[in-house]
Design a protein around this motif. Structure first.
Motif, mmCIF file in Angstrom:
data_model
loop_
_atom_site.group_PDB
_atom_site.id
_atom_site.type_symbol
_atom_site.label_atom_id
_atom_site.label_comp_id
_atom_site.label_asym_id
_atom_site.label_seq_id
_atom_site.Cartn_x
_atom_site.Cartn_y
_atom_site.Cartn_z
ATOM 1 N N THR A 199 -68.538 22.574 -12.242
ATOM 2 C CA THR A 199 -67.329 23.377 -12.344
ATOM 3 C C THR A 199 -66.120 22.469 -12.430
ATOM 4 O O THR A 199 -65.941 21.577 -11.612
ATOM 5 C CB THR A 199 -67.195 24.294 -11.118
ATOM 6 O OG1 THR A 199 -68.359 25.112 -11.044
ATOM 7 C CG2 THR A 199 -65.967 25.169 -11.249
ATOM 8 N N PHE A 200 -65.252 22.701 -13.406
ATOM 9 C CA PHE A 200 -64.056 21.885 -13.596
ATOM 10 C C PHE A 200 -62.849 22.535 -12.944
ATOM 11 O O PHE A 200 -62.750 23.755 -12.869
ATOM 12 C CB PHE A 200 -63.775 21.677 -15.095
ATOM 13 C CG PHE A 200 -64.736 20.735 -15.740
ATOM 14 C CD1 PHE A 200 -64.427 19.394 -15.859
ATOM 15 C CD2 PHE A 200 -65.963 21.180 -16.199
ATOM 16 C CE1 PHE A 200 -65.321 18.515 -16.444
ATOM 17 C CE2 PHE A 200 -66.855 20.305 -16.775
ATOM 18 C CZ PHE A 200 -66.532 18.972 -16.901
ATOM 19 N N GLN A 201 -61.940 21.699 -12.492
ATOM 20 C CA GLN A 201 -60.692 22.218 -11.960
ATOM 21 C C GLN A 201 -59.891 22.838 -13.096
ATOM 22 O O GLN A 201 -60.045 22.456 -14.256
ATOM 23 C CB GLN A 201 -59.886 21.083 -11.325
ATOM 24 C CG GLN A 201 -59.405 20.043 -12.335
ATOM 25 C CD GLN A 201 -58.606 18.952 -11.674
ATOM 26 O OE1 GLN A 201 -58.473 18.916 -10.467
ATOM 27 N NE2 GLN A 201 -58.043 18.063 -12.466
ATOM 28 N N PRO A 202 -59.041 23.825 -12.799
ATOM 29 C CA PRO A 202 -58.213 24.423 -13.848
ATOM 30 C C PRO A 202 -57.294 23.377 -14.464
ATOM 31 O O PRO A 202 -56.593 22.668 -13.761
ATOM 32 C CB PRO A 202 -57.400 25.478 -13.086
ATOM 33 C CG PRO A 202 -58.178 25.736 -11.845
ATOM 34 C CD PRO A 202 -58.823 24.432 -11.503
ATOM 35 N N THR A 203 -57.304 23.237 -15.771
ATOM 36 C CA THR A 203 -56.452 22.264 -16.433
ATOM 37 C C THR A 203 -55.867 22.836 -17.714
ATOM 38 O O THR A 203 -56.349 23.810 -18.267
ATOM 39 C CB THR A 203 -57.240 20.986 -16.797
ATOM 40 O OG1 THR A 203 -58.367 21.361 -17.592
ATOM 41 C CG2 THR A 203 -57.728 20.272 -15.554
ATOM 42 N N ARG A 204 -54.824 22.212 -18.170
ATOM 43 C CA ARG A 204 -54.209 22.487 -19.468
ATOM 44 C C ARG A 204 -54.085 23.976 -19.799
ATOM 45 O O ARG A 204 -53.316 24.688 -19.196
ATOM 46 C CB ARG A 204 -54.991 21.756 -20.561
ATOM 47 C CG ARG A 204 -55.061 20.224 -20.563
ATOM 48 C CD ARG A 204 -54.493 19.494 -19.422
ATOM 49 N NE ARG A 204 -54.672 18.059 -19.576
ATOM 50 C CZ ARG A 204 -55.225 17.290 -18.631
ATOM 51 N NH1 ARG A 204 -55.700 17.820 -17.536
ATOM 52 N NH2 ARG A 204 -55.287 15.989 -18.814
ATOM 53 N N TRP A 205 -54.868 24.429 -20.772
ATOM 54 C CA TRP A 205 -54.715 25.803 -21.237
ATOM 55 C C TRP A 205 -55.087 26.816 -20.156
ATOM 56 O O TRP A 205 -54.542 27.914 -20.117
ATOM 57 C CB TRP A 205 -55.550 26.034 -22.492
ATOM 58 C CG TRP A 205 -55.020 25.321 -23.699
ATOM 59 C CD1 TRP A 205 -55.627 24.343 -24.408
ATOM 60 C CD2 TRP A 205 -53.744 25.529 -24.327
ATOM 61 N NE1 TRP A 205 -54.825 23.924 -25.439
ATOM 62 C CE2 TRP A 205 -53.658 24.638 -25.413
ATOM 63 C CE3 TRP A 205 -52.657 26.381 -24.056
ATOM 64 C CZ2 TRP A 205 -52.545 24.573 -26.242
ATOM 65 C CZ3 TRP A 205 -51.542 26.318 -24.883
ATOM 66 C CH2 TRP A 205 -51.501 25.412 -25.956
ATOM 67 N N THR A 206 -56.018 26.438 -19.283
ATOM 68 C CA THR A 206 -56.367 27.341 -18.190
ATOM 69 C C THR A 206 -55.159 27.575 -17.292
ATOM 70 O O THR A 206 -54.873 28.703 -16.879
ATOM 71 C CB THR A 206 -57.516 26.745 -17.357
ATOM 72 O OG1 THR A 206 -58.583 26.381 -18.225
ATOM 73 C CG2 THR A 206 -58.014 27.748 -16.328
ATOM 74 N N LEU A 207 -54.438 26.507 -16.985
ATOM 75 C CA LEU A 207 -53.238 26.620 -16.157
ATOM 76 C C LEU A 207 -52.135 27.382 -16.888
ATOM 77 O O LEU A 207 -51.398 28.160 -16.285
ATOM 78 C CB LEU A 207 -52.741 25.227 -15.757
ATOM 79 C CG LEU A 207 -53.591 24.504 -14.702
ATOM 80 C CD1 LEU A 207 -53.145 23.056 -14.572
ATOM 81 C CD2 LEU A 207 -53.502 25.199 -13.353
ATOM 82 N N VAL A 208 -52.010 27.142 -18.177
ATOM 83 C CA VAL A 208 -51.014 27.869 -18.969
ATOM 84 C C VAL A 208 -51.273 29.366 -18.879
ATOM 85 O O VAL A 208 -50.347 30.170 -18.714
ATOM 86 C CB VAL A 208 -51.038 27.407 -20.443
ATOM 87 C CG1 VAL A 208 -50.239 28.368 -21.321
ATOM 88 C CG2 VAL A 208 -50.472 25.999 -20.566
ATOM 89 N N GLN A 209 -52.542 29.727 -18.971
ATOM 90 C CA GLN A 209 -52.884 31.147 -18.889
ATOM 91 C C GLN A 209 -52.550 31.718 -17.515
ATOM 92 O O GLN A 209 -52.133 32.867 -17.392
ATOM 93 C CB GLN A 209 -54.375 31.345 -19.199
ATOM 94 C CG GLN A 209 -54.736 32.770 -19.604
ATOM 95 C CD GLN A 209 -53.967 33.228 -20.840
ATOM 96 O OE1 GLN A 209 -53.877 32.484 -21.811
ATOM 97 N NE2 GLN A 209 -53.387 34.417 -20.785
ATOM 98 N N ARG A 210 -52.725 30.902 -16.488
ATOM 99 C CA ARG A 210 -52.372 31.346 -15.139
ATOM 100 C C ARG A 210 -50.865 31.576 -15.012
ATOM 101 O O ARG A 210 -50.422 32.498 -14.343
ATOM 102 C CB ARG A 210 -52.816 30.316 -14.100
ATOM 103 C CG ARG A 210 -54.285 30.385 -13.744
ATOM 104 C CD ARG A 210 -54.552 29.592 -12.491
ATOM 105 N NE ARG A 210 -55.965 29.578 -12.158
ATOM 106 C CZ ARG A 210 -56.448 28.964 -11.085
ATOM 107 N NH1 ARG A 210 -55.634 28.314 -10.278
ATOM 108 N NH2 ARG A 210 -57.750 29.006 -10.835
ATOM 109 N N VAL A 211 -50.096 30.673 -15.650
ATOM 110 C CA VAL A 211 -48.642 30.839 -15.627
ATOM 111 C C VAL A 211 -48.262 32.179 -16.234
ATOM 112 O O VAL A 211 -47.362 32.867 -15.762
ATOM 113 C CB VAL A 211 -47.949 29.685 -16.389
ATOM 114 C CG1 VAL A 211 -46.467 29.971 -16.554
ATOM 115 C CG2 VAL A 211 -48.152 28.370 -15.646
ATOM 116 N N LYS A 212 -48.983 32.560 -17.274
ATOM 117 C CA LYS A 212 -48.659 33.809 -17.978
ATOM 118 C C LYS A 212 -49.148 35.049 -17.233
ATOM 119 O O LYS A 212 -48.451 36.068 -17.190
ATOM 120 C CB LYS A 212 -49.290 33.792 -19.370
ATOM 121 C CG LYS A 212 -48.725 32.740 -20.312
ATOM 122 C CD LYS A 212 -49.440 32.805 -21.657
ATOM 123 C CE LYS A 212 -48.888 31.800 -22.642
ATOM 124 N NZ LYS A 212 -49.547 31.862 -23.953
#
Length: 238
Positions: free
Chosen positions: A9-22
């Motif tokens: 399992t990978f930590q949330p990064t890049r686009w995953t974090l962007v989606q969280r921001v949204k």
């Protein structure tokens, strides 16, 4: 996101974090935003320094960009379908620098002062000198962040599996050969030589998978991660 082994399992990064921001609630969105700002501070700083800005000035302009980005929902405007995250971020930063320069000109003219900075000349400065292209400086720092993030995920995986000593003994194989050779490491770990060789092969394979997964989190939909990987390796080798 998982590797080809199917259990990492990978930590949330890049686009995953962007989606969280949204999409996330206020608290989680702010946490994701803070993490994004932390990730991208160094590449932007390297870019600003590449144009000859002092350390303090470069720090100030990056901090200002990040602060304005938070205020204006910078990352909420990012769209994976439009391309790479690093392209989006650098384009936004260049726009910010030009806007800030325009404002400074207006202020100086209003105060009857002469503006001494020509931003076009600044952007062309490295072409007439031995200075490194600021965009290349940005990409190098970006590549280092991607590599270090993948390496950290690899370390965590081995530690979760209770293989701390194995990881620490073999981690050098990710950047070269093992100090002292395979037999010395085998003696240190109390395992067979063949176990060390298999361990090195497996660690390099896992690292490659994690690096590719990290890259997938920085590129746009439909883009080839292998092309990006080749580019980042070339940038670091330059």
């Amino acid at each position: 996101m998982t590797t080809a082994e199917g259990n990492s399992t990978f930590q949330p990064t890049r686009w995953t974090l962007v989606q969280r921001v949204k999409d996330a609630c206020a608290g989680e969105a702010q946490e994701a935003l803070n993490e994004l700002c932390g990730m991208y501070w160094k590449p932007l700083y390297a870019y600003a320094r590449g144009y000859g800005r002092s350390m303090e000035d470069a720090e100030d302009v990056v901090q200002g960009f990040m602060a304005k980005g938070v205020e204006k929902a910078l990352f909420a405007a990012a769209d994976r379908e439009k391309g790479k995250m690093r392209t989006f971020l650098l384009t936004a930063f260049k726009r910010y620098l030009r806007d800030e320069h325009a404002k400074s000109i207006a202020v100086k003219r209003g105060e009857g002062k002469v503006d001494t900075m020509d931003i076009a000349a600044e952007e062309a400065r490295w072409e007439d000198s031995d200075a490194e292209d600021p965009t290349l400086s940005f990409d190098k720092r970006w590549a280092l962040i991607v590599v270090e993030s993948a390496r950290e995920q690899l370390r965590k995986k081995y530690y979760r599996e209770g293989k701390e000593d194995f990881y620490e003994a073999l981690a050098q194989c990710l950047t070269g050969e093992l100090d002292g050779g395979y037999q010395e490491v085998a003696d240190q770990l109390g395992v067979s030589l063949s176990s060390v060789k298999v361990g090195v092969h497996r660690m390099r394979k896992r690292f490659g998978e994690m690096l590719r997964a990290e890259i997938l989190e920085t590129i746009g939909e439909g883009e080839d991660p292998d092309d990006e990987l080749k580019y980042l390796i070339a940038v670091l080798s330059d």
